[in-house]
Design an enzyme around this catalytic site. Structure first.
Site, short mmCIF file in Angstrom:
data_model
loop_
_atom_site.label_atom_id
_atom_site.label_comp_id
_atom_site.label_asym_id
_atom_site.label_seq_id
_atom_site.Cartn_x
_atom_site.Cartn_y
_atom_site.Cartn_z
CB SER A 10 -0.76 0.01 1.29
OG SER A 10 -0.26 -0.21 2.42
CG ASP A 59 2.45 -6.77 12.88
OD1 ASP A 59 3.60 -6.78 12.12
OD2 ASP A 59 2.50 -6.54 14.12
CG ASN A 85 7.83 -2.86 -0.78
OD1 ASN A 85 8.83 -2.33 -0.89
ND2 ASN A 85 6.80 -2.10 -0.39
CE1 TYR A 150 14.92 0.39 5.80
CE2 TYR A 150 16.85 1.33 4.83
CZ TYR A 150 15.55 0.88 4.84
OH TYR A 150 14.84 0.70 3.70
CB SER A 151 22.67 -0.21 7.57
OG SER A 151 22.69 1.03 7.15
CE LYS A 154 15.11 -2.77 4.22
NZ LYS A 154 13.98 -3.51 3.81
#
Length: 239
Positions: A10, A59, A85, A150-151, A154
Site C-alpha cells: 500500500s 502484521d 517490500n 536499518y543497514s 538490510k
C-alpha cells in the site's frame, strides 16, 4: 495467471510494484499492515485498469497471525511470486538509539521476511517455479549514518537471500534483492531536499517508484530465470 503477494503493497514503491505486476497479467495480493483501506485503494486502481487484485492486512512481525493469513490465501492456490517490500525506519545515531528502535526495524525487515517467506516456500517448490524478490536499500550495501539498525537489517537480508537462492536454485525458484537508493516517495519527504539529492546522486534526481517496479517485474518474469542470489542496485549511480 500467477498469484503474486507484495508485502507493504500500500506504500509508494509497493503500490507501483503491485500495479506493474498486475499489468503483466498476475493476480496481485496487496498487503498492508493495519491500513486495509490503503491496500483496497491500490486494488481499486488495479481493477479499474483491467487487472486482478485483492487486499489483505496482517502484521508481518506477528508469526502466528501471518501464518494464519497465508494459510487462508493458499487455499486458492500457491503464491509463485513474492515481493518482500514491508519495511520501516526508526533512525537515530547509534549512541542514542533505543532498544525499541533497533528491535522494531529488524523485526519488520528481517523477521518479517522469515514469517512471510517460510510458509510459502514448500507450496512454491511443488510448482517447480517461483520468484522471490526482497526489497532492500543502498544502506544495506554502504551503510548510512543514523541507520545502523536499518543497514543491519538490510545487510542481513542480502545474506539470507543469497543462502536461500542456493537452496531453491534446483527447484526453478530465484531469490534476489533489489536495493533502491533515493526514491521519490512519502518516506523521503523532509529527509532529502533537491540540492542534497543533486549532491549525492550522480543523476541529480530521485528515482521513481515505477522504475523500481520495472526492475522487480523483470526479476519476477520468466526472462530472469538465470538470475538468482543477486543484490541489484537502482540508485542513479550512487555506488
Amino acid at each position: 495467471m500467477k498469484r503474486a503477494l507484495v508485502t507493504g503493497g500500500s506504500g509508494g514503491i509497493g503500490a507501483a510494484i503491485c500495479q506493474r505486476l498486475a499489468t503483466d497479467g498476475h493476480h496481485v495480493i496487496v498487503h498492508a499492515n493495519r491500513s486495509l483501506d490503503k491496500a483496497s485503494a491500490v486494488v481499486e486502481t488495479i481493477v479499474a485498469a483491467g487487472g486482478n487484485a485483492e487486499a489483505v492486512a496482517f502484521d508481518v512481525t506477528d508469526r502466528s497471525a501471518t501464518a494464519a493469513a497465508l494459510e487462508t490465501l493458499l487455499e486458492a492456490g500457491p503464491i509463485q511470486i513474492l515481493v518482500n517490500n514491508a519495511g520501516i525506519h526508526a533512525d537515530a545515531v547509534f549512541p542514542g538509539m533505543t532498544g525499541k528502535q533497533w528491535d522494531s526495524v529488524l523485526d519488520v525487515s528481517l523477521n518479517g521476511f522469515f514469517n512471510v517467506t517460510q510458509p510459502l516456500t514448500m507450496p512454491m517448490i511443488r510448482t517447480r517455479w517461483g520468484r522471490i524478490v526482497n526489497i532492500s536499500s543502498v544502506a544495506g550495501i554502504t551503510g548510512n549514518r543514523g541507520q545502523v539498525n536499518y543497514s543491519a537489517a538490510k545487510g542481513a537480508l542480502h545474506a539470507a537471500s543469497k543462502s536461500l537462492a542456493l537452496e531453491l536454485a534446483s527447484r526453478g525458484i530465484t531469490v534476489n534483492c533489489v536495493a533502491p537508493g533515493v526514491i521519490a516517495t512519502d518516506m523521503i519527504e523532509g529527509a532529502f531536499d533537491s540540492d542534497t539529492i543533486k549532491k549525492i546522486v550522480p543523476m541529480q534526481r530521485a528515482g521513481k517508484p515505477e522504475e523500481v517496479a520495472d526492475l522487480v517485474a523483470f526479476l519476477a518474469s520468466p526472462q530472469a530465470a538465470y538470475i538468482s542470489g543477486q543484490v541489484i542496485s537502482i540508485n542513479g549511480g550512487m555506488i
